[in-house]
Design a protein around this motif. Structure first.
Motif, PDB file in Angstrom:
ATOM      1  N   LYS A 157       1.562  11.862 -12.437  1.00  0.00           N
ATOM      2  CA  LYS A 157       2.191  12.037 -11.136  1.00  0.00           C
ATOM      3  C   LYS A 157       1.657  10.994 -10.159  1.00  0.00           C
ATOM      4  CE  LYS A 157       2.956  17.029 -11.652  1.00  0.00           C
ATOM      5  NZ  LYS A 157       2.738  18.370 -11.048  1.00  0.00           N
ATOM      6  N   VAL A 158       2.567  10.446  -9.354  1.00  0.00           N
ATOM      7  CA  VAL A 158       2.181   9.424  -8.376  1.00  0.00           C
ATOM      8  C   VAL A 158       2.735   9.780  -6.999  1.00  0.00           C
ATOM      9  CG1 VAL A 158       2.088   7.585 -10.107  1.00  0.00           C
ATOM     10  CG2 VAL A 158       4.218   8.005  -8.865  1.00  0.00           C
ATOM     11  N   SER A 159       2.114   9.217  -5.994  1.00  0.00           N
ATOM     12  CA  SER A 159       2.614   9.292  -4.615  1.00  0.00           C
ATOM     13  C   SER A 159       3.052   7.889  -4.208  1.00  0.00           C
ATOM     14  CB  SER A 159       1.529   9.797  -3.665  1.00  0.00           C
ATOM     15  OG  SER A 159       1.131  11.114  -3.995  1.00  0.00           O
ATOM     16  N   CYS A 160       4.189   7.802  -3.546  1.00  0.00           N
ATOM     17  CA  CYS A 160       4.728   6.499  -3.135  1.00  0.00           C
ATOM     18  C   CYS A 160       4.916   6.453  -1.619  1.00  0.00           C
ATOM     19  CB  CYS A 160       6.049   6.216  -3.831  1.00  0.00           C
ATOM     20  SG  CYS A 160       5.891   5.945  -5.613  1.00  0.00           S
ATOM     21  N   TYR A 161       4.652   5.289  -1.058  1.00  0.00           N
ATOM     22  CA  TYR A 161       4.844   5.032   0.368  1.00  0.00           C
ATOM     23  C   TYR A 161       5.563   3.694   0.515  1.00  0.00           C
ATOM     24  CZ  TYR A 161       1.354   8.703   1.058  1.00  0.00           C
ATOM     25  OH  TYR A 161       0.662   9.899   1.038  1.00  0.00           O
ATOM     26  N   GLN A 162       6.432   3.608   1.519  1.00  0.00           N
ATOM     27  CA  GLN A 162       7.178   2.373   1.758  1.00  0.00           C
ATOM     28  C   GLN A 162       7.141   2.004   3.230  1.00  0.00           C
ATOM     29  OE1 GLN A 162      10.825   1.290  -0.263  1.00  0.00           O
ATOM     30  NE2 GLN A 162      10.887   3.281  -1.309  1.00  0.00           N
ATOM     31  N   GLY A 163       7.188   0.709   3.489  1.00  0.00           N
ATOM     32  CA  GLY A 163       7.245   0.214   4.854  1.00  0.00           C
ATOM     33  C   GLY A 163       7.713  -1.225   4.865  1.00  0.00           C
ATOM     34  N   VAL A 164       7.913  -1.763   6.052  1.00  0.00           N
ATOM     35  CA  VAL A 164       8.381  -3.140   6.226  1.00  0.00           C
ATOM     36  C   VAL A 164       7.440  -3.850   7.191  1.00  0.00           C
ATOM     37  CG1 VAL A 164      10.248  -4.610   7.082  1.00  0.00           C
ATOM     38  CG2 VAL A 164      10.789  -2.542   5.771  1.00  0.00           C
ATOM     39  N   PHE A 165       7.081  -5.089   6.857  1.00  0.00           N
ATOM     40  CA  PHE A 165       6.297  -5.891   7.800  1.00  0.00           C
ATOM     41  C   PHE A 165       6.993  -7.221   8.042  1.00  0.00           C
ATOM     42  CE2 PHE A 165       4.487  -7.139   3.693  1.00  0.00           C
ATOM     43  CZ  PHE A 165       4.276  -8.503   3.817  1.00  0.00           C
ATOM     44  N   TYR A 166       6.643  -7.844   9.163  1.00  0.00           N
ATOM     45  CA  TYR A 166       7.304  -9.077   9.608  1.00  0.00           C
ATOM     46  C   TYR A 166       6.347 -10.258   9.690  1.00  0.00           C
ATOM     47  CZ  TYR A 166      11.060  -5.899  10.693  1.00  0.00           C
ATOM     48  OH  TYR A 166      12.053  -4.952  10.568  1.00  0.00           O
ATOM     49  N   ASN A 167       5.078  -9.969   9.906  1.00  0.00           N
ATOM     50  CA  ASN A 167       4.107 -11.050  10.055  1.00  0.00           C
ATOM     51  C   ASN A 167       3.136 -11.111   8.874  1.00  0.00           C
ATOM     52  OD1 ASN A 167       2.566 -13.124  10.985  1.00  0.00           O
ATOM     53  ND2 ASN A 167       1.725 -12.075  12.740  1.00  0.00           N
ATOM     54  N   TYR A 168       2.351 -10.060   8.657  1.00  0.00           N
ATOM     55  CA  TYR A 168       1.376 -10.165   7.581  1.00  0.00           C
ATOM     56  C   TYR A 168       0.990  -8.809   7.009  1.00  0.00           C
ATOM     57  CZ  TYR A 168      -2.186  -8.628  10.931  1.00  0.00           C
ATOM     58  OH  TYR A 168      -2.906  -7.906  11.851  1.00  0.00           O
ATOM     59  N   PHE A 169       0.485  -8.863   5.780  1.00  0.00           N
ATOM     60  CA  PHE A 169      -0.172  -7.740   5.125  1.00  0.00           C
ATOM     61  C   PHE A 169      -1.532  -8.244   4.657  1.00  0.00           C
ATOM     62  CE2 PHE A 169      -1.386  -5.949   0.990  1.00  0.00           C
ATOM     63  CZ  PHE A 169      -1.572  -4.615   1.345  1.00  0.00           C
ATOM     64  N   SER A 170      -2.563  -7.413   4.794  1.00  0.00           N
ATOM     65  CA  SER A 170      -3.885  -7.844   4.345  1.00  0.00           C
ATOM     66  C   SER A 170      -4.657  -6.692   3.719  1.00  0.00           C
ATOM     67  CB  SER A 170      -4.691  -8.448   5.500  1.00  0.00           C
ATOM     68  OG  SER A 170      -5.119  -7.448   6.409  1.00  0.00           O
ATOM     69  N   ILE A 171      -5.583  -7.074   2.840  1.00  0.00           N
ATOM     70  CA  ILE A 171      -6.490  -6.142   2.172  1.00  0.00           C
ATOM     71  C   ILE A 171      -7.912  -6.658   2.376  1.00  0.00           C
ATOM     72  CG2 ILE A 171      -7.188  -5.113  -0.031  1.00  0.00           C
ATOM     73  CD1 ILE A 171      -4.418  -5.610  -1.102  1.00  0.00           C
ATOM     74  N   GLY A 172      -8.835  -5.750   2.735  1.00  0.00           N
ATOM     75  CA  GLY A 172     -10.227  -6.154   2.770  1.00  0.00           C
ATOM     76  C   GLY A 172     -10.906  -5.927   4.100  1.00  0.00           C
ATOM     77  N   MET A 173     -11.905  -6.799   4.362  1.00  0.00           N
ATOM     78  CA  MET A 173     -12.791  -6.568   5.492  1.00  0.00           C
ATOM     79  C   MET A 173     -12.083  -6.672   6.840  1.00  0.00           C
ATOM     80  SD  MET A 173     -15.783  -5.708   6.435  1.00  0.00           S
ATOM     81  CE  MET A 173     -16.857  -5.928   5.014  1.00  0.00           C
ATOM     82  N   ASP A 174     -11.115  -7.574   6.976  1.00  0.00           N
ATOM     83  CA  ASP A 174     -10.422  -7.693   8.261  1.00  0.00           C
ATOM     84  C   ASP A 174      -9.667  -6.409   8.585  1.00  0.00           C
ATOM     85  OD1 ASP A 174      -8.485  -8.161   6.223  1.00  0.00           O
ATOM     86  OD2 ASP A 174      -7.150  -9.047   7.711  1.00  0.00           O
ATOM     87  N   ALA A 175      -9.079  -5.774   7.557  1.00  0.00           N
ATOM     88  CA  ALA A 175      -8.378  -4.508   7.765  1.00  0.00           C
ATOM     89  C   ALA A 175      -9.364  -3.385   8.097  1.00  0.00           C
ATOM     90  CB  ALA A 175      -7.568  -4.149   6.527  1.00  0.00           C
ATOM     91  N   GLN A 176     -10.569  -3.444   7.522  1.00  0.00           N
ATOM     92  CA  GLN A 176     -11.581  -2.436   7.826  1.00  0.00           C
ATOM     93  C   GLN A 176     -12.009  -2.519   9.286  1.00  0.00           C
ATOM     94  OE1 GLN A 176     -14.912  -2.414   5.154  1.00  0.00           O
ATOM     95  NE2 GLN A 176     -16.111  -1.003   6.393  1.00  0.00           N
ATOM     96  N   VAL A 177     -12.170  -3.721   9.790  1.00  0.00           N
ATOM     97  CA  VAL A 177     -12.518  -3.908  11.204  1.00  0.00           C
ATOM     98  C   VAL A 177     -11.391  -3.396  12.097  1.00  0.00           C
ATOM     99  CG1 VAL A 177     -12.974  -5.633  12.984  1.00  0.00           C
ATOM    100  CG2 VAL A 177     -14.055  -5.848  10.735  1.00  0.00           C
ATOM    101  N   ALA A 178     -10.139  -3.733  11.740  1.00  0.00           N
ATOM    102  CA  ALA A 178      -8.994  -3.263  12.516  1.00  0.00           C
ATOM    103  C   ALA A 178      -8.908  -1.743  12.510  1.00  0.00           C
ATOM    104  CB  ALA A 178      -7.701  -3.859  11.963  1.00  0.00           C
TER     105      ALA A 178
END
Length: 482
Positions: free
Chosen positions: A271-292
């Motif tokens: 079983k899985v859970s799914c999420y969807q969204g749309v972005f226009y500028n950027y997507f990021s993973i990691g330390m910058d997202a943790q600070v945000a």
């Protein structure tokens, strides 16, 4: 279609808008923008405004019919004419520190209460479903004024990048259901980074002499040329168990079947859970997202600390140091700092249908997939690359409507800081038309992600992978250049 203005021109436009032009209050043609003339061009006839108001309030496109009937039955009066360039404004009054509520009052006085919407009270999809639906309903009954008003309509969004993206996403639904034309969008920058605003020539900050500058902004909104903007659909497929505390731009969805062209290694959960969204500028993973993520939680908990862009940036910088973006604690295992410990990356390159594995450098602690030339308040970490370097790496010149994302990495806060002031370059990783990230926990219990400045905490699983798929939305957003 015209392409968005180059980065160098964007910065020049931003400076002029914020300083010289906002003080002088002159239009592009050198003629002062007169309030009454502007009001006549952008204000809808009263019966349309009131009909739309009733339709939205009662969530019924027929709720304003009495206003249409009262006009249609006035046979002794000339037909009501549509305005030259009707505008509707969405404003996030929580953005821009103390200016948001004042701006809302100013715009309502200039145009009308019914054409200025507080976005947290009247959601964009409500306006589109019922407000525009009301105009289209009148037009279907032969109302020429309603038909021309709908066709000429332009949208202005006063807010940050998240607010702009919210409105663009809702407007994109018009094309999906055949309700063209999609109104083009202009921007009043009220956020902290305002990268979408910078990219289309609307400046990076709210002007000091804003009441004079606002008339000029609205004048540009009705005259400005049109360009296109790519948007990107993001799908998260994760083992069922933990719910995400997601931003409004990311919603839970039905189970999504992953691209079968890319073989999945390991065992998939039942079983899985799914999420969807749309972005226009950027997507990021990691330390910058943790600070945000830390910054957003503090701002929501103590909103009095964030009273404008300057205070926001000071708080943001302090969080960068506190959470190890600049100074990683000595007790942290060095081998666990890099994203390559938890992340696998596959991409489809330009004009290719095949997935290609990409090696993530062990030093990279943050990965960004960027659509625009503007990131983190106007910086361009991808850089202005020389033709010979582009050819060597198999890249093309980056544009906002080229169907490609630029993927790069930051090693740490110092590296990111030097990149932002053009002393060194970001770690160029790939240029992609589609992306798949695969995350597996290992020694990590969680990671952090963000898109267009809206962060969330992503739970990790040691046994099963979490997949993040990114693919371009077929319809491009319609933007007005400032």
């Amino acid at each position: 279609m015209e392409s968005p203005v180059p980065e160098t021109e964007v910065s020049k436009v931003s400076v002029r808008s914020s300083v010289i032009e906002s003080i002088k209050g002159w239009s592009l043609s050198g003629v002062r923008v007169r309030k009454e003339e502007l009001r006549q061009k952008i204000t809808m006839p009263e019966y349309l405004r009131l009909a739309m108001k009733d339709a939205i309030a009662l969530k019924d496109i027929d709720a304003g019919k009495r206003h249409y009937d009262s006009t249609a039955n006035c046979h002794d009066k000339p037909p009501v004419a549509a305005p030259e360039s009707p505008l509707v404004v969405f404003i996030n009054s929580k953005s821009g520190g103390r200016y948001g509520p004042e701006l809302k009052d100013f715009l309502q006085d200039l145009m009308s209460d019914e054409q200025v919407f507080e976005i947290l009270k009247v959601k964009p999809h409500e306006f589109i479903q019922y407000g525009l639906g009301c105009l289209e309903n009148f037009a279907s009954h032969g109302d020429k004024c309603a038909k021309e008003t709908r066709e000429r309509l332009r949208i202005v969004v006063a807010g940050g990048d998240g607010t702009v993206g919210w409105v663009l996403g809702c407007l994109g639904e018009l094309h999906k259901v055949g309700r063209d034309p999609v109104p083009p969008t202009a921007i009043v920058p009220l956020g902290t980074g305002n990268d979408l605003s910078r990219s289309f020539g609307w400046g990076g900050s709210f002007p000091f002499n804003w009441k004079t500058a606002m008339k000029k902004t609205l004048d540009k909104a009705i005259r400005g040329p049109i360009s296109r903007l790519d948007s990107w659909n993001l799908v998260i497929s994760m083992p069922m168990g933990a719910d995400l505390e997601t931003p409004y731009s990311l919603k839970r969805s039905e189970e999504v079947v992953l691209d079968q062209d890319l073989e999945i290694q390991g065992v998939l959960p039942e079983k899985v859970s799914c999420y969807q969204g749309v972005f226009y500028n950027y997507f990021s993973i990691g330390m910058d997202a943790q600070v945000a993520y830390g910054f957003h939680h503090l701002r929501n908990k103590k909103p009095y600390l964030a009273q404008g862009p300057i205070s926001n940036k000071i708080i943001y910088s302090s969080y960068s140091c506190k959470q190890g973006w600049f100074f990683t604690p000595c007790i942290a295992t060095p081998g666990l700092r890099g994203l390559n410990n938890i992340l696998k990356l596959h991409v489809k390159r330009l004009n290719s249908t095949k997935w290609e594995p990409i090696t993530i450098p062990s030093s990279v602690r943050s990965i960004v997939a960027l659509n625009l030339h503007s990131y983190a308040s106007g910086r361009n970490p991808w850089g202005k690359l020389k033709p010979e370097y582009l050819q060597k790496k198999g890249f093309v010149e980056a544009k906002a409507d080229d169907g490609l994302l630029e993927v790069f990495g930051f090693k740490h806060g110092w590296h990111a800081s030097f990149v932002m002031v053009d002393l060194i370059s970001a770690k160029h990783i790939a240029q992609a038309s589609e992306i798949r990230f695969e995350l597996r926990g290992g020694a990590w219990k969680e990671s952090f992600m963000q898109m267009d400045g809206e962060p969330w905490k992503q739970p990790m699983n040691n046994e099963f992978s979490t997949f993040v798929d990114i693919k371009r939305v077929p319809f491009q957003s319609v933007m007005i250049n400032g």
